[in-house]
Design a protein around this motif. Structure first.
Motif, PDB file in Angstrom:
ATOM      1  N   TYR A 292      73.718 109.919  57.481  1.00 36.15           N
ATOM      2  CA  TYR A 292      72.462 109.184  57.496  1.00 36.15           C
ATOM      3  C   TYR A 292      71.520 109.537  58.651  1.00 36.15           C
ATOM      4  O   TYR A 292      70.325 109.306  58.557  1.00 36.15           O
ATOM      5  CB  TYR A 292      72.741 107.682  57.535  1.00 36.15           C
ATOM      6  N   VAL A 293      72.049 110.082  59.735  1.00 36.02           N
ATOM      7  CA  VAL A 293      71.192 110.274  60.905  1.00 36.02           C
ATOM      8  C   VAL A 293      70.270 111.480  60.748  1.00 36.02           C
ATOM      9  O   VAL A 293      70.514 112.381  59.949  1.00 36.02           O
ATOM     10  CB  VAL A 293      72.022 110.430  62.205  1.00 36.02           C
ATOM     11  N   LYS A 294      69.226 111.489  61.558  1.00 36.28           N
ATOM     12  CA  LYS A 294      68.262 112.581  61.572  1.00 36.28           C
ATOM     13  C   LYS A 294      68.730 113.723  62.454  1.00 36.28           C
ATOM     14  O   LYS A 294      68.446 114.893  62.177  1.00 36.28           O
ATOM     15  CB  LYS A 294      66.921 112.050  62.084  1.00 36.28           C
ATOM     16  N   GLU A 295      69.441 113.392  63.537  1.00 32.65           N
ATOM     17  CA  GLU A 295      69.881 114.406  64.491  1.00 32.65           C
ATOM     18  C   GLU A 295      71.263 114.045  65.020  1.00 32.65           C
ATOM     19  O   GLU A 295      71.565 112.878  65.273  1.00 32.65           O
ATOM     20  CB  GLU A 295      68.889 114.512  65.655  1.00 32.65           C
ATOM     21  N   ILE A 296      72.105 115.071  65.170  1.00 32.52           N
ATOM     22  CA  ILE A 296      73.439 114.900  65.746  1.00 32.52           C
ATOM     23  C   ILE A 296      73.466 115.669  67.057  1.00 32.52           C
ATOM     24  O   ILE A 296      73.270 116.888  67.074  1.00 32.52           O
ATOM     25  CB  ILE A 296      74.524 115.442  64.790  1.00 32.52           C
ATOM     26  N   VAL A 297      73.683 114.969  68.146  1.00 33.90           N
ATOM     27  CA  VAL A 297      73.653 115.574  69.473  1.00 33.90           C
ATOM     28  C   VAL A 297      75.088 115.693  69.977  1.00 33.90           C
ATOM     29  O   VAL A 297      75.785 114.687  70.129  1.00 33.90           O
ATOM     30  CB  VAL A 297      72.817 114.724  70.449  1.00 33.90           C
ATOM     31  N   VAL A 298      75.540 116.914  70.210  1.00 38.43           N
ATOM     32  CA  VAL A 298      76.916 117.162  70.634  1.00 38.43           C
ATOM     33  C   VAL A 298      76.910 117.684  72.067  1.00 38.43           C
ATOM     34  O   VAL A 298      76.290 118.721  72.352  1.00 38.43           O
ATOM     35  CB  VAL A 298      77.611 118.179  69.703  1.00 38.43           C
ATOM     36  N   LEU A 299      77.600 116.991  72.957  1.00 39.37           N
ATOM     37  CA  LEU A 299      77.684 117.394  74.361  1.00 39.37           C
ATOM     38  C   LEU A 299      79.015 118.097  74.610  1.00 39.37           C
ATOM     39  O   LEU A 299      80.084 117.554  74.280  1.00 39.37           O
ATOM     40  CB  LEU A 299      77.567 116.175  75.285  1.00 39.37           C
ATOM     41  N   ILE A 300      78.953 119.299  75.188  1.00 38.43           N
ATOM     42  CA  ILE A 300      80.151 120.106  75.420  1.00 38.43           C
ATOM     43  C   ILE A 300      80.183 120.525  76.890  1.00 38.43           C
ATOM     44  O   ILE A 300      79.197 121.040  77.422  1.00 38.43           O
ATOM     45  CB  ILE A 300      80.151 121.354  74.515  1.00 38.43           C
ATOM     46  N   GLY A 301      81.336 120.309  77.527  1.00 36.74           N
ATOM     47  CA  GLY A 301      81.497 120.653  78.936  1.00 36.74           C
ATOM     48  C   GLY A 301      81.746 122.137  79.153  1.00 36.74           C
ATOM     49  O   GLY A 301      81.835 122.928  78.212  1.00 36.74           O
ATOM     50  N   SER A 302      81.864 122.501  80.447  1.00 33.10           N
ATOM     51  CA  SER A 302      82.130 123.890  80.814  1.00 33.10           C
ATOM     52  C   SER A 302      82.782 123.896  82.187  1.00 33.10           C
ATOM     53  O   SER A 302      82.165 123.479  83.165  1.00 33.10           O
ATOM     54  CB  SER A 302      80.820 124.689  80.838  1.00 33.10           C
ATOM     55  N   ARG A 303      84.021 124.329  82.240  1.00 33.38           N
ATOM     56  CA  ARG A 303      84.840 124.269  83.454  1.00 33.38           C
ATOM     57  C   ARG A 303      85.155 122.816  83.799  1.00 33.38           C
ATOM     58  O   ARG A 303      86.308 122.448  83.961  1.00 33.38           O
ATOM     59  CB  ARG A 303      84.177 124.981  84.630  1.00 33.38           C
ATOM     60  N   GLU A 304      84.131 121.995  83.903  1.00 31.44           N
ATOM     61  CA  GLU A 304      84.321 120.559  84.057  1.00 31.44           C
ATOM     62  C   GLU A 304      83.892 119.883  82.765  1.00 31.44           C
ATOM     63  O   GLU A 304      83.025 120.379  82.048  1.00 31.44           O
ATOM     64  CB  GLU A 304      83.476 120.014  85.205  1.00 31.44           C
ATOM     65  N   GLY A 305      84.483 118.729  82.479  1.00 31.54           N
ATOM     66  CA  GLY A 305      84.092 117.997  81.289  1.00 31.54           C
ATOM     67  C   GLY A 305      82.760 117.285  81.497  1.00 31.54           C
ATOM     68  O   GLY A 305      82.174 117.298  82.581  1.00 31.54           O
ATOM     69  N   ILE A 306      82.284 116.649  80.449  1.00 25.09           N
ATOM     70  CA  ILE A 306      81.069 115.837  80.527  1.00 25.09           C
ATOM     71  C   ILE A 306      81.349 114.654  81.470  1.00 25.09           C
ATOM     72  O   ILE A 306      82.403 114.020  81.369  1.00 25.09           O
ATOM     73  CB  ILE A 306      80.668 115.315  79.136  1.00 25.09           C
TER      74      ILE A 306
END
Length: 356
Positions: A292-306
């Motif tokens: 149903y949503v308009k946008e899916i925002v995915v946060l991905i860490g690098s070396r350290e997590g979010i």
């Protein structure tokens, strides 16, 4: 019967030897006219087709229906026999593979033969999903013609109407990727892999999001890698895909400001982190929300997590692989493939794609 056998390039000799073992009485012509990846087999064995398909080196077997001189008029006249194998109401397409110099092109064969078949039967031409495919293989001075069921011809095509288009989901996905830092060479290498992955999935956008100030030259090296990776994948897509491909927009934005901006209606924020519940625990609700949503925002860490403080602002914190931590370059592919898997189940439940 006569068969056109196709193999990987330069595997025709290996396949040919196995064919001779499987069909000792058969006439086997390996690489006819010097064309690699081809074998012509003539056999009276009733199980010849079955035996050929049992050989792993054999990629395709095309039973020959008609053999005529490689002449445009002779091929056109073959339509009289071809139409006996196209039923009333069936659509068709003509596909031609021409080898060697001729005074006509593959397109000429498709047009002339297709027009003649249409005149004789009134059948409709369907170039995308035909009921029957008239396959013309021109090898040297011979044209070998076959009539193949459409589903058989389309079976190994990448794009068929019964497959859902995963790009419709990925076009809604914004990837927020923390940059990799360290020595310039390593940062650039990781950037290249991330840029390639983002472009491969054709996501809505890639946002490179540092969580705090960082060395400008390390960030520059990372971004240069992202650009190189994106460009290399984009060039492959342009050549491989039958549709127009666009480059994924790439931005740089402070991680905390991204969260502030993206917390809007019909936006879904997902953080991938081992501290969250497993995907299996939340998959049904998550799949519905993604629908149903308009946008899916995915946060991905690098070396350290979010940073954990951002978890409060996420709609989902998901552990994709319990007791495992993904390498930085695997974050985008692993996340998007997992999301598509559960989203496809949701589409099936809604009847938007058929059951297997």
């Amino acid at each position: 019967m006569k068969f056109i056998v196709k193999t990987q390039m330069d595997m025709e000799a290996v396949a040919g030897n196995y064919i001779k073992d499987a069909l000792p009485e058969a006439k086997v012509q390996i690489a006819p006219e010097g064309y690699p990846g081809l074998i012509i087999v003539e056999s009276d064995d009733e199980k010849a087709l079955e035996k050929l398909l049992e050989i792993p080196e054999v990629e395709r077997v095309i039973p020959v229906l008609i053999e005529v001189p490689a002449d445009l008029e002779a091929i056109k006249e073959a339509a009289e026999e071809i139409v006996k194998h196209i039923k009333e109401g069936e659509s068709f397409a003509v596909r031609t593979k021409r080898r060697g110099k001729k005074d006509f092109s593959s397109v000429d064969v498709n047009v002339v033969l297709g027009a003649r078949i249409k005149d004789l039967t009134g059948a409709e031409v369907n170039l995308s999903w035909p009921d029957k495919v008239v396959q013309v293989e021109i090898i040297g001075d011979k044209a070998y013609i076959s009539v193949i069921p459409g589903e058989e011809y389309l079976k190994y095509r990448k794009y068929t109407p019964d497959k859902p288009d995963c790009r419709k989901l990925f076009k809604k996905v914004s990837i927020v990727q923390m940059p990799y830092w360290g020595d310039y060479k390593t940062a650039r290498a990781f950037g290249e892999k991330i840029g390639r992955a983002a472009q491969a999935f054709e996501v809505k956008e890639l946002i490179i999001a540092p969580k705090e100030k960082m060395n400008a030259y390390e960030l520059m090296a990372f971004i240069r890698g992202v650009k190189e990776g994106q460009e290399s994948r984009y060039q492959i897509q342009r050549e491989a895909y039958p549709w127009e491909v666009e480059k994924v927009p790439i931005y740089v934005w402070d991680l905390y400001q991204v969260i502030r901006d993206k917390r809007r209606n019909r936006r879904l924020i997902i953080i991938t982190d081992p501290k969250g519940p497993t995907l299996n625990e939340v998959k049904e609700k998550l799949a519905r929300d993604m629908y149903y949503v308009k946008e899916i925002v995915v946060l991905i860490g690098s070396r350290e997590g979010i940073p954990r403080g951002l978890f409060r602002f996420a709609d989902y914190v998901v552990d994709l692989a319990p007791y495992m931590t993904f390498a930085t370059e695997h974050g985008i592919p692993a996340t998007l493939i997992a999301l598509w898997t559960i989203y496809e189940e949701e589409l099936r439940k809604r009847g938007e794609i058929g059951e297997d």
